[in-house]
Design an enzyme around this catalytic site. Structure first.
Site, PDB file in Angstrom:
ATOM      1  N   GLY A 128     -18.363  17.050 -21.543  1.00  0.00           N
ATOM      2  CA  GLY A 128     -18.034  18.227 -20.753  1.00  0.00           C
ATOM      3  C   GLY A 128     -19.297  18.336 -19.330  1.00  0.00           C
TER       4      GLY A 128
ATOM      5  N   GLU B 149     -23.617  16.756 -30.384  1.00  0.00           N
ATOM      6  CA  GLU B 149     -24.188  17.899 -30.242  1.00  0.00           C
ATOM      7  C   GLU B 149     -25.153  18.163 -31.108  1.00  0.00           C
ATOM      8  OE1 GLU B 149     -21.296  20.352 -29.207  1.00  0.00           O
ATOM      9  OE2 GLU B 149     -21.351  18.945 -27.389  1.00  0.00           O
TER      10      GLU B 149
ATOM     11  N   ASN C  65     -11.084  19.688 -30.358  1.00  0.00           N
ATOM     12  CA  ASN C  65     -12.682  20.324 -30.871  1.00  0.00           C
ATOM     13  C   ASN C  65     -12.419  21.398 -30.022  1.00  0.00           C
ATOM     14  OD1 ASN C  65     -15.461  20.342 -31.969  1.00  0.00           O
ATOM     15  ND2 ASN C  65     -15.847  19.084 -30.692  1.00  0.00           N
ATOM     16  N   TRP C  66     -13.097  22.854 -30.322  1.00  0.00           N
ATOM     17  CA  TRP C  66     -13.539  23.539 -30.301  1.00  0.00           C
ATOM     18  C   TRP C  66     -15.142  24.303 -29.999  1.00  0.00           C
ATOM     19  CZ3 TRP C  66      -8.840  27.435 -32.665  1.00  0.00           C
ATOM     20  CH2 TRP C  66      -8.144  27.222 -32.938  1.00  0.00           C
ATOM     21  N   LYS C  67     -15.571  23.319 -30.603  1.00  0.00           N
ATOM     22  CA  LYS C  67     -16.951  23.424 -31.140  1.00  0.00           C
ATOM     23  C   LYS C  67     -16.735  24.924 -30.844  1.00  0.00           C
ATOM     24  CE  LYS C  67     -17.123  19.759 -27.853  1.00  0.00           C
ATOM     25  NZ  LYS C  67     -18.607  19.173 -26.536  1.00  0.00           N
TER      26      LYS C  67
ATOM     27  N   GLY D 288     -12.582  18.387 -25.959  1.00  0.00           N
ATOM     28  CA  GLY D 288     -13.550  19.399 -26.494  1.00  0.00           C
ATOM     29  C   GLY D 288     -12.545  21.191 -24.916  1.00  0.00           C
ATOM     30  N   GLY D 289     -12.708  20.549 -23.891  1.00  0.00           N
ATOM     31  CA  GLY D 289     -12.711  21.517 -22.855  1.00  0.00           C
ATOM     32  C   GLY D 289     -11.774  21.617 -22.980  1.00  0.00           C
TER      33      GLY D 289
ATOM     34  N   SER E 112     -14.355  14.122 -21.602  1.00  0.00           N
ATOM     35  CA  SER E 112     -13.812  14.711 -20.355  1.00  0.00           C
ATOM     36  C   SER E 112     -12.556  13.953 -20.595  1.00  0.00           C
ATOM     37  CB  SER E 112     -14.102  14.116 -19.468  1.00  0.00           C
ATOM     38  OG  SER E 112     -15.558  15.138 -18.932  1.00  0.00           O
TER      39      SER E 112
ATOM     40  N   HIS F  31     -21.480  14.538 -34.228  1.00  0.00           N
ATOM     41  CA  HIS F  31     -20.933  14.323 -32.766  1.00  0.00           C
ATOM     42  C   HIS F  31     -22.536  14.977 -32.506  1.00  0.00           C
ATOM     43  CE1 HIS F  31     -20.074  16.766 -29.463  1.00  0.00           C
ATOM     44  NE2 HIS F  31     -18.213  16.458 -29.999  1.00  0.00           N
TER      45      HIS F  31
ATOM     46  N   GLU G 140     -17.300   8.677 -28.379  1.00  0.00           N
ATOM     47  CA  GLU G 140     -17.765   9.693 -27.197  1.00  0.00           C
ATOM     48  C   GLU G 140     -19.261   9.513 -26.294  1.00  0.00           C
ATOM     49  OE1 GLU G 140     -15.768  13.407 -28.550  1.00  0.00           O
ATOM     50  OE2 GLU G 140     -17.519  13.664 -29.260  1.00  0.00           O
TER      51      GLU G 140
HETATM   52  P1  13P Z   1     -15.474  17.461 -23.568  1.00  0.00           P
HETATM   53  O1  13P Z   1     -13.191  16.599 -23.300  1.00  0.00           O
HETATM   54  O2  13P Z   1     -15.486  18.955 -23.448  1.00  0.00           O
HETATM   55  O3  13P Z   1     -16.033  16.418 -22.981  1.00  0.00           O
HETATM   56  O4  13P Z   1     -15.834  17.452 -24.770  1.00  0.00           O
HETATM   57  C1  13P Z   1     -15.898  15.691 -25.559  1.00  0.00           C
HETATM   58  C2  13P Z   1     -16.433  16.442 -27.098  1.00  0.00           C
HETATM   59  O5  13P Z   1     -17.269  16.276 -27.235  1.00  0.00           O
HETATM   60  C3  13P Z   1     -15.577  16.074 -27.751  1.00  0.00           C
HETATM   61  O6  13P Z   1     -16.074  16.200 -29.620  1.00  0.00           O
END
Ligand code: 13P
Length: 252
Positions: A173, A97, A9-11, A234-235, A213, A95, A167
């Site tokens: 993050g 967010e 997930n690149w966000k 994500g990251g 993470s 999600h 999640e």
């Molecule tokens: P991180 O892997 O950066 O913690 O993000 C997780 C996430 O929200 C994937 O949707």
């Protein structure tokens, strides 16, 4: 045996050249899709071009959100019809967010999940608790309620095709991964919720990812757990090398 699904997930990251370079760097190196599903969740402006770049490869392209209506006066929104039209095959829904900053609710997540299936798009439905909820011992009841509401009204077959991403918000993050036992405990609980709400067959088929993470250094241990069928990352999904390591772990 459930097939693992690794989704990056690149966000709200990358410009077009970076997004296209990533697909060029990964598309011939991801394991075959009968071993693992490799999914890249990209920002809307790049989806059409990434679908074209990934055509005929084992990389699937996902959106990070969508509206539940097919079309209409919803300024700024993107519909499932549009996503289907350009060849998007997965969509991330609910999600944390989006729940926190954009007023996503269990009800809209449910409508969007139905809309995804109505248009042949596989939903990745996110659930998970805040740190306060975990500390107040509310994780299991909260996640149960989120899962039940998201799946309400789906057929058994649709539930089997749904991907649920657990999640925990405190692990997103932050570098704080849930331990594999903590993650698996909640994923096992989610499978039990699906069994009670739908059927034992659906519970055995539904894929449950962990997210928060995840990185190459911890992915093997997470994926070795009984009820974790993949990762939403994500990251550590932003660099092609790192993403490839994660999908290779999913193919083991
Ligand atoms: P991180 O892997 O950066 O913690 O993000 C997780 C996430 O929200 C994937 O949707």
């Amino acid at each position: 045996m459930r097939k693992k699904v690794i989704a990056g997930n690149w966000k709200m990251n990358k410009v077009r050249a970076e997004a296209e370079q990533f697909i060029n760097d990964t598309k011939t190196n991801v394991p075959a899709s009968d071993q693992v599903e490799s999914v890249v969740c990209a920002p809307f402006p790049y989806l059409a071009s990434l679908v074209e770049k990934a055509a005929g490869t084992d990389v699937e392209i996902a959106a990070q959100n969508m509206h539940f209506e097919d079309n209409g006066a919803f300024t700024g929104e993107v519909s499932p019809v549009m996503l289907k039209d350009i060849g998007v095959t997965y969509v991330v829904l609910g999600h944390s967010e989006r729940r926190e900053y954009f007023a996503e609710t269990d009800e809209t997540v449910n409508k969007k999940t139905h809309a995804a299936f109505n248009h042949g798009i596989t939903p990745i439905v996110c659930v998970g608790e805040t740190l306060e909820q975990r500390e107040a011992n509310e994780t299991m009841t909260l996640v149960e309620s989120q899962v039940k509401k998201a799946l309400e009204g789906l057929t058994e077959d649709q539930v089997k095709q749904t991907i649920i991403a657990y999640e925990p918000i405190w692990a997103i993050g932050t570098g704080k991964t849930a331990t594999s036992e903590q993650a698996n405990e909640v994923c096992t609980h989610i499978r039990g919720v699906v069994e009670k709400a739908v059927s034992a067959d659906a519970a055995q088929a539904v894929r449950i990812q962990y997210g928060g993470s995840v990185k190459p250094a911890n992915v093997d241990e997470l994926l070795s757990q009984s009820d974790i069928d993949g990762a939403l990352v994500g990251g550590a999904s932003l660099e092609a090398d790192s993403f490839l390591k994660l999908v290779e772990a999913g193919a083991k």
